[in-house]
Write a protein that holds these residues in place. Structure first.
Motif, PDB file in Angstrom:
ATOM      1  N   LEU A   1       0.834  -1.202   0.000  1.00 30.29           N
ATOM      2  CA  LEU A   1       0.000   0.000   0.000  1.00 30.29           C
ATOM      3  C   LEU A   1       0.866   1.249   0.000  1.00 30.29           C
ATOM      4  N   ARG A   2       1.884   1.246   0.833  1.00 31.73           N
ATOM      5  CA  ARG A   2       2.778   2.401   0.924  1.00 31.73           C
ATOM      6  C   ARG A   2       3.542   2.608  -0.385  1.00 31.73           C
ATOM      7  N   ALA A   3       3.977   1.509  -1.012  1.00 37.33           N
ATOM      8  CA  ALA A   3       4.708   1.616  -2.269  1.00 37.33           C
ATOM      9  C   ALA A   3       3.825   2.178  -3.370  1.00 37.33           C
ATOM     10  N   TRP A   4       2.534   1.864  -3.332  1.00 34.28           N
ATOM     11  CA  TRP A   4       1.609   2.365  -4.359  1.00 34.28           C
ATOM     12  C   TRP A   4       1.361   3.860  -4.222  1.00 34.28           C
ATOM     13  N   CYS A   5       1.020   4.307  -3.032  1.00 33.62           N
ATOM     14  CA  CYS A   5       0.589   5.695  -2.887  1.00 33.62           C
ATOM     15  C   CYS A   5       1.706   6.629  -2.455  1.00 33.62           C
ATOM     16  N   GLY A   6       2.771   6.087  -1.874  1.00 36.83           N
ATOM     17  CA  GLY A   6       3.854   6.932  -1.401  1.00 36.83           C
ATOM     18  C   GLY A   6       3.618   7.529  -0.037  1.00 36.83           C
ATOM     19  N   LEU A   7       2.489   7.231   0.589  1.00 33.85           N
ATOM     20  CA  LEU A   7       2.147   7.815   1.888  1.00 33.85           C
ATOM     21  C   LEU A   7       2.662   6.920   3.011  1.00 33.85           C
ATOM     22  N   ALA A   8       3.403   7.520   3.933  1.00 35.98           N
ATOM     23  CA  ALA A   8       3.922   6.749   5.058  1.00 35.98           C
ATOM     24  C   ALA A   8       2.930   6.696   6.209  1.00 35.98           C
ATOM     25  N   GLY A   9       2.025   7.657   6.273  1.00 34.43           N
ATOM     26  CA  GLY A   9       1.186   7.796   7.453  1.00 34.43           C
ATOM     27  C   GLY A   9      -0.161   7.129   7.367  1.00 34.43           C
ATOM     28  N   LEU A  10      -0.210   5.879   6.955  1.00 35.20           N
ATOM     29  CA  LEU A  10      -1.497   5.181   6.863  1.00 35.20           C
ATOM     30  C   LEU A  10      -1.700   4.073   7.894  1.00 35.20           C
ATOM     31  N   PRO A  11      -0.776   3.831   8.811  1.00 34.72           N
ATOM     32  CA  PRO A  11      -1.039   2.771   9.799  1.00 34.72           C
ATOM     33  C   PRO A  11      -2.335   2.970  10.564  1.00 34.72           C
ATOM     34  N   ALA A  12      -2.654   4.212  10.917  1.00 37.93           N
ATOM     35  CA  ALA A  12      -3.894   4.457  11.662  1.00 37.93           C
ATOM     36  C   ALA A  12      -5.108   4.123  10.810  1.00 37.93           C
ATOM     37  N   ALA A  13      -5.040   4.445   9.517  1.00 39.60           N
ATOM     38  CA  ALA A  13      -6.154   4.129   8.631  1.00 39.60           C
ATOM     39  C   ALA A  13      -6.312   2.619   8.484  1.00 39.60           C
ATOM     40  N   VAL A  14      -5.200   1.909   8.352  1.00 42.22           N
ATOM     41  CA  VAL A  14      -5.257   0.447   8.276  1.00 42.22           C
ATOM     42  C   VAL A  14      -5.860  -0.122   9.549  1.00 42.22           C
ATOM     43  N   SER A  15      -5.432   0.397  10.696  1.00 41.70           N
ATOM     44  CA  SER A  15      -5.976  -0.086  11.971  1.00 41.70           C
ATOM     45  C   SER A  15      -7.467   0.182  12.075  1.00 41.70           C
ATOM     46  N   ALA A  16      -7.908   1.325  11.553  1.00 46.49           N
ATOM     47  CA  ALA A  16      -9.318   1.698  11.659  1.00 46.49           C
ATOM     48  C   ALA A  16     -10.213   0.780  10.847  1.00 46.49           C
ATOM     49  N   VAL A  17      -9.722   0.262   9.724  1.00 46.04           N
ATOM     50  CA  VAL A  17     -10.573  -0.579   8.871  1.00 46.04           C
ATOM     51  C   VAL A  17     -10.257  -2.063   9.031  1.00 46.04           C
ATOM     52  N   ARG A  18      -9.288  -2.392   9.881  1.00 44.25           N
ATOM     53  CA  ARG A  18      -8.862  -3.795   9.986  1.00 44.25           C
ATOM     54  C   ARG A  18     -10.028  -4.725  10.316  1.00 44.25           C
ATOM     55  N   GLY A  19     -10.980  -4.251  11.103  1.00 44.96           N
ATOM     56  CA  GLY A  19     -12.120  -5.098  11.444  1.00 44.96           C
ATOM     57  C   GLY A  19     -12.975  -5.479  10.253  1.00 44.96           C
ATOM     58  N   GLU A  20     -12.875  -4.727   9.157  1.00 42.36           N
ATOM     59  CA  GLU A  20     -13.632  -5.028   7.936  1.00 42.36           C
ATOM     60  C   GLU A  20     -12.906  -6.042   7.055  1.00 42.36           C
ATOM     61  N   LEU A  21     -11.645  -6.359   7.382  1.00 45.80           N
ATOM     62  CA  LEU A  21     -10.781  -7.073   6.456  1.00 45.80           C
ATOM     63  C   LEU A  21     -10.534  -8.509   6.907  1.00 45.80           C
ATOM     64  N   VAL A  22     -10.020  -9.302   5.963  1.00 43.76           N
ATOM     65  CA  VAL A  22      -9.526 -10.646   6.272  1.00 43.76           C
ATOM     66  C   VAL A  22      -8.017 -10.641   6.076  1.00 43.76           C
ATOM     67  N   ALA A  23      -7.342 -11.570   6.732  1.00 39.35           N
ATOM     68  CA  ALA A  23      -5.885 -11.603   6.698  1.00 39.35           C
ATOM     69  C   ALA A  23      -5.391 -12.948   6.185  1.00 39.35           C
TER      70      ALA A  23
END
Length: 366
Positions: free
Chosen positions: A224-246
């Motif tokens: 994800l970081r390599a695609w968008c170049g944004l380093a500050g997305l861990p909080a966003a990933v954490s916020a939606v993690r409940g919607e996701l499968v791993a």
């Protein structure tokens, strides 16, 4: 946790990127689904969409550009992308900090002592009349104030970072060569970009996570970081993690995905596809081994057009005199040569407007 091997990830990538089956989508919907297409080479989105859509009229994409429904702009990774007007308005502010840092990464010494706020104000004043300008023209308009910086660093900081701009048609129209002229997004689209949130919730970041997984998943946070170049997305990933499968990949990395997104059987056959230069099906990942061998990874950043055979990069291609020239990177079987020739002939016909279907495949490497 389920382990997805390289072939499973490959087939998922092809399905999300509309490369397993050509899609019956309008061009605008395809650009939306793909989160845009990398487009610093202005003609490359056209073969990229042709390889993904069942029926693709290049005039439709040109009309979307002139009709201001898609735009060319510096966005993900500070590269020029073709994105929808809705997405650039929603996403641009979230990329501001990254864009500035990437320009400074190239021109930090030249821009030392240049206050970004003052430079942005000067740039907006120069663009206030609403007239499109080239980057050199804009740089010259502010250069008297910062003569030591030089026009190129000033211009790039303005058009790629400080000022939300778009590159105007005829740049990027089908079979059209044109220089780059910039206008403010607000002037071209008649609306200011959406302001950044200040409460720390990062709804745009959460949207980017979901949209990325729709078009590229399953994927790791590093992808994800390599695609968008944004380093500050861990909080966003954490916020939606409940919607996701791993899942896990074969290296043990955690891969996240949307639960109902397509993950085809690894045994699904994959058709030959011709990809344009800098296609995000390859560049949209940190770990590109799902689609390209490490020995050929350099091709993905060198601007080489590539051919997928059984879902993996197996050749490069160019066009000379309306003839598609294919250079295999590995040995082709007789069946490979036949299917590559068929798809190459169709690509030649598309690019030449039906005037040529010539394709030539070089000998396979020893």
């Amino acid at each position: 946790m389920t382990v997805l091997d390289a072939r499973a990830l490959n087939r998922a990538t092809l399905a999300r990127q509309l490369l397993l089956d050509r899609a019956d989508l309008p061009v605008l919907d395809a650009v939306t689904h793909l989160c845009g297409l990398q487009a610093q080479e202005p003609q490359e989105p056209f073969p990229g969409l042709w390889s993904r859509l069942r029926t693709f009229d290049p005039a439709e994409l040109s009309d979307l550009l002139t009709g201001r429904r898609v735009v060319r702009t510096h966005l993900m990774r500070r590269t020029v992308h073709l994105v929808t007007a809705d997405d650039v308005l929603a996403w641009r502010a979230r990329h501001d900090g990254m864009l500035r840092q990437r320009v400074l990464g190239v021109y930090r010494r030249e821009l030392d002592g240049v206050d970004p706020g003052e430079l942005a104000t000067a740039g907006r004043k120069a663009m206030a009349d609403g007239e499109p300008r080239s980057m050199p023209e804009l740089a010259r308009a502010v250069a008297d104030r910062w003569p030591a910086a030089g026009p190129r660093p000033l211009g790039e900081m303005l058009v790629a970072a400080l000022l939300p701009t778009v590159q105007l048609p005829p740049r990027g129209l089908w079979r059209t060569k044109a220089g780059v002229r910039y206008a403010l997004i607000s002037s071209w689209l008649g609306r200011e970009v959406d302001p950044p949130t200040t409460d720390g919730s990062d709804p745009v970041g959460q949207t980017l996570v979901r949209r990325y997984l729709t078009a590229f998943g399953p994927a790791a946070s590093a992808d994800l970081r390599a695609w968008c170049g944004l380093a500050g997305l861990p909080a966003a990933v954490s916020a939606v993690r409940g919607e996701l499968v791993a899942f896990r990949d074969e290296r043990g990395r955690e891969l996240l995905d949307l639960p109902d997104a397509p993950r085809p059987d690894p045994g699904t056959s994959a058709p030959v596809r011709f990809l344009p230069a800098f296609d995000n099906a390859i560049l949209g990942y940190h770990d590109r081994s799902r689609i390209i061998d490490d020995a050929h990874r350099h091709l993905s950043v060198a601007g080489e057009r590539v051919v997928l055979v059984d879902g993996r990069v197996a050749a490069t291609w160019t066009v000379e005199a309306d003839t598609v020239l294919v250079n295999p990177l590995r040995r082709f079987s007789r069946a490979d040569r036949t299917t590559v020739a068929e798809e190459g002939s169709a690509m030649a016909s598309f690019l030449s407007g039906g005037e040529s279907d010539r394709v030539r495949i070089a000998a396979s490497p020893a």
